[in-house]
Scaffold this active site. Structure first.
Site, PDB file in Angstrom:
ATOM      1  CG  ASP A  67      -0.358  -0.523   2.482  1.00 25.33           C
ATOM      2  OD1 ASP A  67       0.878  -0.498   2.593  1.00 25.33           O
ATOM      3  OD2 ASP A  67      -1.107  -0.956   3.363  1.00 25.33           O
ATOM      4  CG  ASN A 136      -8.958  -1.281  11.738  1.00 20.06           C
ATOM      5  OD1 ASN A 136      -8.089  -2.030  11.277  1.00 20.06           O
ATOM      6  ND2 ASN A 136      -9.308  -0.151  11.148  1.00 20.06           N
ATOM      7  CG  HIS A 138      -5.967  -2.230   8.666  1.00 19.04           C
ATOM      8  ND1 HIS A 138      -6.026  -0.866   8.821  1.00 19.04           N
ATOM      9  CD2 HIS A 138      -4.669  -2.564   8.942  1.00 19.04           C
ATOM     10  CE1 HIS A 138      -4.835  -0.417   9.154  1.00 19.04           C
ATOM     11  NE2 HIS A 138      -4.002  -1.418   9.240  1.00 19.04           N
ATOM     12  CD  GLU A 143      -8.786   1.052   7.483  1.00 17.08           C
ATOM     13  OE1 GLU A 143      -8.487   0.052   8.147  1.00 17.08           O
ATOM     14  OE2 GLU A 143      -8.440   2.202   7.799  1.00 17.08           O
TER      15      GLU A 143
HETATM   16  C1  F6R Z   1       1.353  -1.473   6.133  1.00 15.39           C
HETATM   17  C2  F6R Z   1       0.048  -2.112   6.203  1.00 15.39           C
HETATM   18  C3  F6R Z   1      -0.770  -2.102   7.439  1.00 15.39           C
HETATM   19  C4  F6R Z   1       0.046  -2.373   8.696  1.00 15.39           C
HETATM   20  C5  F6R Z   1      -0.840  -2.287   9.935  1.00 15.39           C
HETATM   21  C6  F6R Z   1      -0.041  -2.465  11.211  1.00 15.39           C
HETATM   22  O1  F6R Z   1       1.914  -1.619   4.848  1.00 15.39           O
HETATM   23  O2  F6R Z   1      -0.362  -2.645   5.231  1.00 15.39           O
HETATM   24  O3  F6R Z   1      -1.784  -3.062   7.329  1.00 15.39           O
HETATM   25  O4  F6R Z   1       0.643  -3.630   8.613  1.00 15.39           O
HETATM   26  O5  F6R Z   1      -1.499  -1.058   9.975  1.00 15.39           O
HETATM   27  O6  F6R Z   1       0.814  -1.377  11.342  1.00 15.39           O
HETATM   28  P1  F6R Z   1       1.944  -1.366  12.469  1.00 15.39           P
HETATM   29  O7  F6R Z   1       2.866  -2.470  12.133  1.00 15.39           O
HETATM   30  O8  F6R Z   1       2.588  -0.028  12.353  1.00 15.39           O
HETATM   31  O9  F6R Z   1       1.240  -1.577  13.763  1.00 15.39           O
END
Ligand code: F6R
Length: 241
Positions: A67, A136, A138, A143
């Protein structure tokens, strides 16, 4: 699915790096799906260490990131382009043309999403997809919703994700509201999925993903239907299982 527990985030990173290294040793021209955020940093540090010690060669590999924020300059300290350069790409021998991050500044974002999905298909699909998980539930920026979206798409970030990612920006108002994300279908098409979760703020999302119904309200829950998925958790993230 396999779930492995470790005492620390560093150990989770080591285990993830070992599995990625094994993939690259078995198939040097592997296609790796990569994530940003805090979770994969110990993994990338370990991969860099193995590369420096001469154990790991990335020269034939291809990478696709999950992403990128929309309308954030690639040089912005919080862009995922920059994150990947600083945390991994600048420290290993990946060919720059073999690393791919969605272009969140494309004029036609829908066309960029189609192009990105096609580029993954042309590369032969993802061999190993590394994932974190949002508080959450995701994965990528898919989301909580009433549906799973198959392909790469533009996402409106939820309040919870904006609050979680605010720590990287000066103010909450600076956090972009939209991002491009691989779809759940593209993630599920990976031959192998490796999800890492560390810290107690992930415990509830991990519990829902593993223990509750498969439901797009917790997007990671669909991973249970993947034939080759491994969750690597520290004890805090596994505390509610
Ligand atoms: C990042 C991504 C997100 C993160 C998730 C956890 O490329 O795709 O899904 O893996 O938001 O983020 P952290 O590791 O910062 O808690």
């Amino acid at each position: 699915m396999q779930v492995h527990l470790y005492d620390s985030a560093e150990q989770v990173g080591q285990a993830a790096a070992i599995l990625i290294a094994a993939q690259l040793i078995q198939k040097p021209a592997a296609v790796l799906g990569l994530a940003t955020g805090s979770s994969p940093i110990p993994t990338y540090q370990e991969l860099i260490r193995m590369h420096r010690e001469g154990v790991l060669d990335f020269s034939s590999a291809t990478t696709f990131n999950l992403d990128e924020y929309c309308k954030l300059p690639v040089e912005h300290p919080c862009s995922y382009h920059r994150f990947m350069r600083e945390q991994l790409f600048d420290h290993v021998n990946l060919a720059p043309e073999s690393t791919h991050v969605p272009n969140g500044n494309a004029e036609d974002l829908a066309a960029e999403c189609s192009r990105y999905d096609r580029a993954i298909s042309r590369a032969g699909g993802i061999d190993l997809q590394l994932l974190g998980i949002g508080r959450n539930g995701h994965i990528g920026f898919n989301e909580p919703s009433d549906q799973f979206v198959y392909g790469c798409h533009v996402v409106r970030l939820t309040k919870s994700t904006i609050e979680a990612n605010r720590r990287f920006f000066d103010t909450e108002a600076d956090v972009p509201r939209e991002a491009i994300s691989l779809g759940v279908g593209s993630i599920m098409n990976a031959k192998r999925v490796l999800l890492i979760a560390t810290g107690d703020d992930k415990a509830e999302a991990v519990r829902k993903a593993i223990r509750e119904d498969i439901d797009p309200a917790t997007q990671a829950s669909i991973l249970r239907t993947h034939p080759n998925v491994v969750f690597l958790l520290d004890r805090a993230a596994a505390a509610r299982l």
